[in-house]
Design an enzyme around this catalytic site. Structure first.
Site, PDB file in Angstrom:
ATOM      1  N   HIS A  95       1.042  -1.304   0.047  1.00 12.82           N
ATOM      2  CA  HIS A  95      -0.052   0.390  -0.279  1.00 12.82           C
ATOM      3  C   HIS A  95       1.045   1.281   0.176  1.00 12.82           C
ATOM      4  CE1 HIS A  95      -4.426   1.233   1.006  1.00 12.82           C
ATOM      5  NE2 HIS A  95      -4.065   1.242   0.243  1.00 12.82           N
ATOM      6  N   ASP A 118     -10.111  -0.073   4.010  1.00 18.61           N
ATOM      7  CA  ASP A 118      -9.093  -0.798   4.597  1.00 18.61           C
ATOM      8  C   ASP A 118      -9.178  -1.202   6.166  1.00 18.61           C
ATOM      9  OD1 ASP A 118      -5.824  -1.209   5.518  1.00 18.61           O
ATOM     10  OD2 ASP A 118      -5.128  -0.434   4.308  1.00 18.61           O
ATOM     11  N   HIS A 120      -6.425  -0.624   8.565  1.00 15.08           N
ATOM     12  CA  HIS A 120      -6.097   0.552   8.426  1.00 15.08           C
ATOM     13  C   HIS A 120      -6.366   1.775   8.141  1.00 15.08           C
ATOM     14  CE1 HIS A 120      -3.786  -3.817   8.512  1.00 15.08           C
ATOM     15  NE2 HIS A 120      -3.618  -3.739   9.681  1.00 15.08           N
ATOM     16  N   ASP A 122      -2.776   3.596   7.877  1.00 17.05           N
ATOM     17  CA  ASP A 122      -2.010   3.803   6.842  1.00 17.05           C
ATOM     18  C   ASP A 122      -1.013   5.410   6.872  1.00 17.05           C
ATOM     19  OD1 ASP A 122      -2.088   1.546   6.442  1.00 17.05           O
ATOM     20  OD2 ASP A 122      -2.413   1.367   4.403  1.00 17.05           O
ATOM     21  N   HIS A 135       4.304   0.990   3.895  1.00 21.19           N
ATOM     22  CA  HIS A 135       2.799   0.282   3.651  1.00 21.19           C
ATOM     23  C   HIS A 135       2.134   1.466   4.845  1.00 21.19           C
ATOM     24  CE1 HIS A 135       1.927  -3.311   5.389  1.00 21.19           C
ATOM     25  NE2 HIS A 135       2.703  -2.656   5.752  1.00 21.19           N
ATOM     26  N   ASP A 226      -7.521  -2.181  -0.279  1.00 22.99           N
ATOM     27  CA  ASP A 226      -6.243  -2.707   0.406  1.00 22.99           C
ATOM     28  C   ASP A 226      -7.636  -4.251   0.934  1.00 22.99           C
ATOM     29  OD1 ASP A 226      -4.985  -4.333   2.591  1.00 22.99           O
ATOM     30  OD2 ASP A 226      -3.867  -2.506   3.435  1.00 22.99           O
ATOM     31  N   ASP A 228      -7.184  -6.202   2.910  1.00 22.70           N
ATOM     32  CA  ASP A 228      -6.775  -6.933   4.214  1.00 22.70           C
ATOM     33  C   ASP A 228      -7.780  -5.796   4.913  1.00 22.70           C
ATOM     34  OD1 ASP A 228      -5.993  -4.445   5.535  1.00 22.70           O
ATOM     35  OD2 ASP A 228      -4.635  -4.742   5.454  1.00 22.70           O
ATOM     36  N   GLU A 271      -1.819  -5.502  -1.438  1.00 23.08           N
ATOM     37  CA  GLU A 271      -1.869  -6.029  -0.741  1.00 23.08           C
ATOM     38  C   GLU A 271      -2.164  -7.059  -0.513  1.00 23.08           C
ATOM     39  OE1 GLU A 271       0.628  -5.479   1.607  1.00 23.08           O
ATOM     40  OE2 GLU A 271       0.197  -3.363   2.251  1.00 23.08           O
TER      41      GLU A 271
HETATM   42  N1  ARG Z   1      -0.142   0.103  11.399  1.00 28.17           N
HETATM   43  C1  ARG Z   1       0.782  -0.489  11.032  1.00 28.17           C
HETATM   44  C2  ARG Z   1       2.176   0.090  10.833  1.00 28.17           C
HETATM   45  O1  ARG Z   1       1.956   1.597  10.131  1.00 28.17           O
HETATM   46  C3  ARG Z   1       0.576  -1.183   9.776  1.00 28.17           C
HETATM   47  C4  ARG Z   1       0.141  -0.552   8.512  1.00 28.17           C
HETATM   48  C5  ARG Z   1      -0.721  -1.738   7.399  1.00 28.17           C
HETATM   49  N2  ARG Z   1      -0.978  -1.636   6.556  1.00 28.17           N
HETATM   50  C6  ARG Z   1      -1.083  -2.386   5.451  1.00 28.17           C
HETATM   51  N3  ARG Z   1      -1.000  -1.293   3.529  1.00 28.17           N
HETATM   52  N4  ARG Z   1      -1.257  -3.116   5.569  1.00 28.17           N
HETATM   53  O2  ARG Z   1       3.313  -0.742  10.214  1.00 28.17           O
HETATM   54 MN    MN Z   2      -3.450  -0.439   3.958  1.00 29.31          MN
HETATM   55 MN    MN Z   3      -4.655  -2.515   5.455  1.00 29.05          MN
END
Ligand code: ARG
Ligand code: MN
Ligand code: MN
Length: 311
Positions: A95, A118, A120, A122, A135, A226, A228, A271
């Site tokens: 990402h 997502d 998250h 990000d 990411h 994303d 996820d 992802e």
């Molecule tokens: N918040 C965590 C980080 O900054 C997880 C980020 C996950 N991001 C993603 N694109 N899957 O590392």
């Molecule tokens: Mn993401």
């Molecule tokens: Mn994510």
């Protein structure tokens, strides 16, 4: 209606091997053929070729120059696809690629709205991240409001913030770091966390998302999806799975709804990591879901469809 597809087989925004296989795996599951079947013209721009950059870290931050360089290339490619008049599709990859994708999209069309689906947010900055993975940080490079919080980094000088916090909506969040949560509150970003999806239902979330964005003018929409965001029981082959995600149906509904607005101008699908499924069935389920999300972005409706000239 036409799709311009860019493969970005890049993984250095995180540390788990395999996410670079996403683009080819999604293609070989029939994405292009199925888009054509549903009446969509398709141009495949192939996979980007990234320079070999040294992978050195800056403090905690991993592969800084590689991430900056790859995103610069992607930004130029994205801009070109939009100039050619397509709805752009960026197949990731991790990402961190949203930096180049959204930057290039905006370079071609001007001000954008972004819908970020997502688990998250990000939105860590290079100073708040505790994993050092890019990411988890793309949004901090894109927002005007965070410009002063982002330090100068090698290969990042080309990045200019291009998005306002009020033009961003998140859907599906359920794993947000404390610093990210603080930033979201401070900037007043519109967030439909997974709790809001529970409370309101996905239909209401999408209505409110589109109302919120269009009262600010009908800007082209960039959907950054994303995989996820979807529950890991459906899409397990991804690097940072989080329990309690969107159902398959909620996930597809989001794409159907945005597609119907006619404002969807570019989509990231990121992802998907084919090396992280425990079984081949896990990988297939993840990849097939990714394909269905993309078909939903190009006017596919689950009620059925027929060509306009059908007799
Ligand atoms: N918040 C965590 C980080 O900054 C997880 C980020 C996950 N991001 C993603 N694109 N899957 O590392
Ligand atoms: Mn993401
Ligand atoms: Mn994510």
């Amino acid at each position: 209606r036409s799709a311009g597809i860019i493969g970005a087989a890049f993984w250095r925004g995180q540390s788990r091997l395999g996410v670079h296989e996403g683009p080819d795996r999604i293609r070989s599951s029939g994405l292009l053929e199925r888009l054509k079947q549903q009446g969509c013209a398709v141009k495949d721009y192939g996979n980007l070729v990234f320079d070999d950059v040294d992978e050195s870290s800056v403090g905690l931050l991993k592969s800084v120059a590689a991430v900056g360089g790859a995103n610069r290339r992607l930004s130029e490619a994205m801009k070109a696809v939009k100039m050619d008049g397509h709805t752009a599709v960026m197949l990731g990859g991790d990402h961190s690629l949203a930096i180049g994708s959204i930057h290039g999209h905006s370079a071609a069309v001007g001000e954008l709205s972004v819908v970020w689906v997502d688990a998250h947010a990000d939105i860590n900055t290079p100073l708040t991240t505790y994993t050092g993975n890019f990411h988890g940080q793309p949004m901090s490079f894109l927002l005007h409001e965070l410009h002063s919080k982002v330090p100068v980094l090698p290969n990042f000088s080309w990045v200019k913030p291009c998005l306002s916090a009020k033009d961003l909506v998140y859907i599906g969040l359920r794993d947000v770091d404390p610093a990210e949560h603080y930033i979201l509150k401070m900037l007043g970003v519109k967030v439909f966390s997974i709790s809001e999806v529970d409370r309101l239902g996905v239909a209401r979330v999408m209505e409110e998302t589109c109302d919120y964005l269009t009262t600010r003018g009908k800007k082209p929409v960039h959907l950054s999806y994303d995989i996820d965001a979807i529950d890991p029981s459906v899409t397990p082959a991804t690097g940072t799975p989080v329990v309690g995600g969107l159902t398959y149906r909620e996930g597809v509904y989001i794409t159907e709804h945005l597609s119907q607005t006619g404002l969807l101008s570019a989509v990231d699908l990121v992802e998907v990591n084919p090396q992280l499924g425990k079984t081949e069935a896990d990988v297939q389920s993840t990849v097939n879901t990714a394909v269905d999300l993309l078909l939903g972005c190009f006017r596919r409706l689950r009620e059925g469809n027929h060509p306009t000239d059908y007799t």
